[in-house]
Design a protein around this motif. Structure first.
Motif, PDB file in Angstrom:
ATOM      1  N   ILE A   4      88.039  93.854  63.886  1.00 19.03           N
ATOM      2  CA  ILE A   4      87.544  93.312  65.150  1.00 19.03           C
ATOM      3  C   ILE A   4      86.590  92.152  64.886  1.00 19.03           C
ATOM      4  O   ILE A   4      85.827  92.177  63.917  1.00 19.03           O
ATOM      5  N   GLY A   5      86.628  91.162  65.748  1.00 18.83           N
ATOM      6  CA  GLY A   5      85.673  90.068  65.706  1.00 18.83           C
ATOM      7  C   GLY A   5      84.721  90.167  66.888  1.00 18.83           C
ATOM      8  O   GLY A   5      85.160  90.145  68.043  1.00 18.83           O
ATOM      9  N   LEU A   6      83.421  90.309  66.624  1.00 13.00           N
ATOM     10  CA  LEU A   6      82.421  90.445  67.678  1.00 13.00           C
ATOM     11  C   LEU A   6      81.699  89.129  67.914  1.00 13.00           C
ATOM     12  O   LEU A   6      81.176  88.518  66.981  1.00 13.00           O
ATOM     13  N   LEU A   7      81.667  88.696  69.182  1.00 10.11           N
ATOM     14  CA  LEU A   7      80.846  87.563  69.594  1.00 10.11           C
ATOM     15  C   LEU A   7      79.484  88.143  69.958  1.00 10.11           C
ATOM     16  O   LEU A   7      79.321  88.769  71.006  1.00 10.11           O
ATOM     17  N   GLY A   8      78.494  87.987  69.082  1.00  9.90           N
ATOM     18  CA  GLY A   8      77.226  88.664  69.244  1.00  9.90           C
ATOM     19  C   GLY A   8      76.049  87.727  69.425  1.00  9.90           C
ATOM     20  O   GLY A   8      76.195  86.515  69.609  1.00  9.90           O
ATOM     21  N   GLY A   9      74.860  88.336  69.403  1.00 12.33           N
ATOM     22  CA  GLY A   9      73.622  87.581  69.516  1.00 12.33           C
ATOM     23  C   GLY A   9      73.149  87.340  70.932  1.00 12.33           C
ATOM     24  O   GLY A   9      72.190  86.595  71.133  1.00 12.33           O
ATOM     25  N   MET A  10      73.776  88.015  71.914  1.00 15.12           N
ATOM     26  CA  MET A  10      73.473  87.717  73.329  1.00 15.12           C
ATOM     27  C   MET A  10      73.090  88.999  74.089  1.00 15.12           C
ATOM     28  O   MET A  10      73.763  89.381  75.016  1.00 15.12           O
ATOM     29  N   SER A  11      72.060  89.724  73.710  1.00  7.45           N
ATOM     30  CA  SER A  11      71.077  89.401  72.692  1.00  7.45           C
ATOM     31  C   SER A  11      71.346  90.190  71.414  1.00  7.45           C
ATOM     32  O   SER A  11      72.158  91.118  71.410  1.00  7.45           O
ATOM     33  N   TRP A  12      70.594  89.861  70.356  1.00  6.41           N
ATOM     34  CA  TRP A  12      70.786  90.567  69.092  1.00  6.41           C
ATOM     35  C   TRP A  12      70.372  92.018  69.180  1.00  6.41           C
ATOM     36  O   TRP A  12      70.865  92.859  68.415  1.00  6.41           O
ATOM     37  N   HIS A  13      69.498  92.354  70.132  1.00  7.45           N
ATOM     38  CA  HIS A  13      69.074  93.746  70.281  1.00  7.45           C
ATOM     39  C   HIS A  13      70.271  94.645  70.603  1.00  7.45           C
ATOM     40  O   HIS A  13      70.394  95.748  70.060  1.00  7.45           O
ATOM     41  N   SER A  14      71.139  94.193  71.481  1.00  6.99           N
ATOM     42  CA  SER A  14      72.315  94.999  71.807  1.00  6.99           C
ATOM     43  C   SER A  14      73.427  94.820  70.771  1.00  6.99           C
ATOM     44  O   SER A  14      74.240  95.727  70.582  1.00  6.99           O
ATOM     45  N   SER A  15      73.462  93.682  70.081  1.00  8.84           N
ATOM     46  CA  SER A  15      74.459  93.513  69.012  1.00  8.84           C
ATOM     47  C   SER A  15      74.259  94.555  67.919  1.00  8.84           C
ATOM     48  O   SER A  15      75.231  95.052  67.331  1.00  8.84           O
ATOM     49  N   ILE A  16      72.992  94.894  67.631  1.00  9.02           N
ATOM     50  CA  ILE A  16      72.706  95.963  66.675  1.00  9.02           C
ATOM     51  C   ILE A  16      73.339  97.272  67.149  1.00  9.02           C
ATOM     52  O   ILE A  16      73.918  98.026  66.352  1.00  9.02           O
ATOM     53  N   GLU A  17      73.238  97.550  68.458  1.00 10.75           N
ATOM     54  CA  GLU A  17      73.831  98.764  69.004  1.00 10.75           C
ATOM     55  C   GLU A  17      75.341  98.778  68.796  1.00 10.75           C
ATOM     56  O   GLU A  17      75.922  99.809  68.429  1.00 10.75           O
ATOM     57  N   TYR A  18      75.993  97.649  69.054  1.00 14.93           N
ATOM     58  CA  TYR A  18      77.441  97.558  68.820  1.00 14.93           C
ATOM     59  C   TYR A  18      77.768  97.864  67.367  1.00 14.93           C
ATOM     60  O   TYR A  18      78.653  98.694  67.068  1.00 14.93           O
ATOM     61  N   TYR A  19      77.097  97.191  66.457  1.00 15.82           N
ATOM     62  CA  TYR A  19      77.419  97.347  65.036  1.00 15.82           C
ATOM     63  C   TYR A  19      77.215  98.793  64.591  1.00 15.82           C
ATOM     64  O   TYR A  19      78.074  99.380  63.915  1.00 15.82           O
ATOM     65  N   THR A  20      76.103  99.372  65.016  1.00 14.65           N
ATOM     66  CA  THR A  20      75.799 100.748  64.632  1.00 14.65           C
ATOM     67  C   THR A  20      76.801 101.727  65.228  1.00 14.65           C
ATOM     68  O   THR A  20      77.357 102.587  64.520  1.00 14.65           O
ATOM     69  N   LYS A  21      77.055 101.606  66.517  1.00  6.84           N
ATOM     70  CA  LYS A  21      77.903 102.594  67.191  1.00  6.84           C
ATOM     71  C   LYS A  21      79.365 102.482  66.781  1.00  6.84           C
ATOM     72  O   LYS A  21      80.063 103.506  66.687  1.00  6.84           O
ATOM     73  N   ILE A  22      79.851 101.274  66.526  1.00  2.02           N
ATOM     74  CA  ILE A  22      81.231 101.139  66.033  1.00  2.02           C
ATOM     75  C   ILE A  22      81.361 101.806  64.666  1.00  2.02           C
ATOM     76  O   ILE A  22      82.306 102.568  64.402  1.00  2.02           O
ATOM     77  N   ASN A  23      80.398 101.549  63.785  1.00  2.00           N
ATOM     78  CA  ASN A  23      80.460 102.167  62.456  1.00  2.00           C
ATOM     79  C   ASN A  23      80.321 103.684  62.529  1.00  2.00           C
ATOM     80  O   ASN A  23      81.021 104.409  61.808  1.00  2.00           O
ATOM     81  N   GLU A  24      79.441 104.174  63.393  1.00  2.24           N
ATOM     82  CA  GLU A  24      79.290 105.617  63.529  1.00  2.24           C
ATOM     83  C   GLU A  24      80.584 106.262  64.004  1.00  2.24           C
ATOM     84  O   GLU A  24      80.974 107.343  63.520  1.00  2.24           O
ATOM     85  N   VAL A  26      83.706 105.106  63.672  1.00  2.00           N
ATOM     86  CA  VAL A  26      84.718 105.042  62.617  1.00  2.00           C
ATOM     87  C   VAL A  26      84.429 106.097  61.542  1.00  2.00           C
ATOM     88  O   VAL A  26      85.329 106.814  61.082  1.00  2.00           O
ATOM     89  N   ALA A  27      83.153 106.213  61.142  1.00  2.00           N
ATOM     90  CA  ALA A  27      82.788 107.209  60.133  1.00  2.00           C
ATOM     91  C   ALA A  27      83.079 108.624  60.614  1.00  2.00           C
ATOM     92  O   ALA A  27      83.535 109.480  59.850  1.00  2.00           O
ATOM     93  N   SER A  28      82.831 108.869  61.914  1.00  2.00           N
ATOM     94  CA  SER A  28      83.093 110.190  62.464  1.00  2.00           C
ATOM     95  C   SER A  28      84.583 110.514  62.448  1.00  2.00           C
ATOM     96  O   SER A  28      84.980 111.651  62.156  1.00  2.00           O
ATOM     97  N   ARG A  29      85.395 109.514  62.743  1.00  2.00           N
ATOM     98  CA  ARG A  29      86.845 109.746  62.777  1.00  2.00           C
ATOM     99  C   ARG A  29      87.434 109.918  61.387  1.00  2.00           C
ATOM    100  O   ARG A  29      88.303 110.774  61.171  1.00  2.00           O
TER     101      ARG A  29
END
Length: 235
Positions: A4-24, A26-29
């Motif tokens: 996946i390609g994420l268009l982020g930084g709008m704002s970076w506070h929520s981009s961190i949430e995306y990165y963390t939750k997507i990885n969590e 995938v790791a769970s699955r």
């Protein structure tokens, strides 16, 4: 696993949430040392914000199209805009790149229909609440929407940009958002869409006075489903 390609930084506070939750997710699955195949292009939000204030949507289209194209050139097999408001640019991106765009509104609609909600209160930036690109897309999928009056929309918008997108979360703003949610509940909303990616950081869904769909959580679920090969992006 698809990339996946994420268009982020709008704002970076929520981009961190995306990165963390997507990885969590995938790791769970997949377990073990598995993590998500993510390309993230994080913009300088100040540039985007200047264009928002000027309502230079042609400029934001051009900027986000360029970002999406960089992601595709880097190997992204689909793209996702990690913010609600900038889905105003979704049609331009979909027209410019040859990969699917996983749309945040569609992910919210999927959750609402699965949970049996028929009337969503929508809280976000003034454009998200008052323009048709967002609520109209929900209505097209059979979901009635409610938004506050225009003055309240402007108040919500001010809190988002003066506080939330700069990492400031106050008890006073939290209480005001809960009050607004209660007003919309009284008007007939059976759930609320937290349609700014920072609102869930201010009012976590479990603390809302009515059932809440966090746009980040809904979007992440759709993204991960696609990454695992089980979902299709709407064209």
């Amino acid at each position: 696993m698809r990339r996946i390609g994420l268009l982020g930084g709008m704002s970076w506070h929520s981009s961190i949430e995306y990165y963390t939750k997507i990885n969590e997710a995938v790791a769970s699955r997949l377990g073990g040392h598995h993590s998500a195949r993510i390309l993230l292009d994080s913009t300088d939000f100040a540039d985007i914000r200047e264009m928002q204030i000027a309502e230079d949507w042609a400029g934001t289209d051009a900027s986000l199209v360029a970002t999406a194209q960089r992601l595709v050139d880097g190997g992204a097999e689909a793209v996702a805009i990690a913010t609600n408001l900038m889905h105003k640019c979704a049609p331009a991106i979909e027209s410019a790149v040859d990969v699917p765009l996983i749309h945040i509104v569609d992910s919210i609609a999927t959750v609402a229909k699965r949970q049996g909600y028929s009337t969503l209160a929508v809280l976000g930036t003034k454009w998200t609440m008052l323009d048709d690109f967002y609520t109209g897309r929900l209505e097209e999928q059979g979901i009635r929407t409610l938004v506050p009056d225009e003055d309240t929309c402007l108040e919500i918008d001010q809190i988002i940009f003066d506080e939330l997108t700069q990492g400031t979360f106050t008890d006073a703003s939290r209480a005001r958002y809960v009050e607004i949610m209660n007003d919309l509940k009284a008007r007939g909303a059976d759930a609320v869409a937290l349609s700014c990616t920072e609102i869930g950081l201010l009012v976590p869904p479990q603390t809302a006075p009515l059932p809440a769909i966090d746009s980040v959580d809904a979007h992440v679920a759709a993204i991960v489903e696609w990454m695992m090969g089980g979902g299709r992006a709407r064209s």
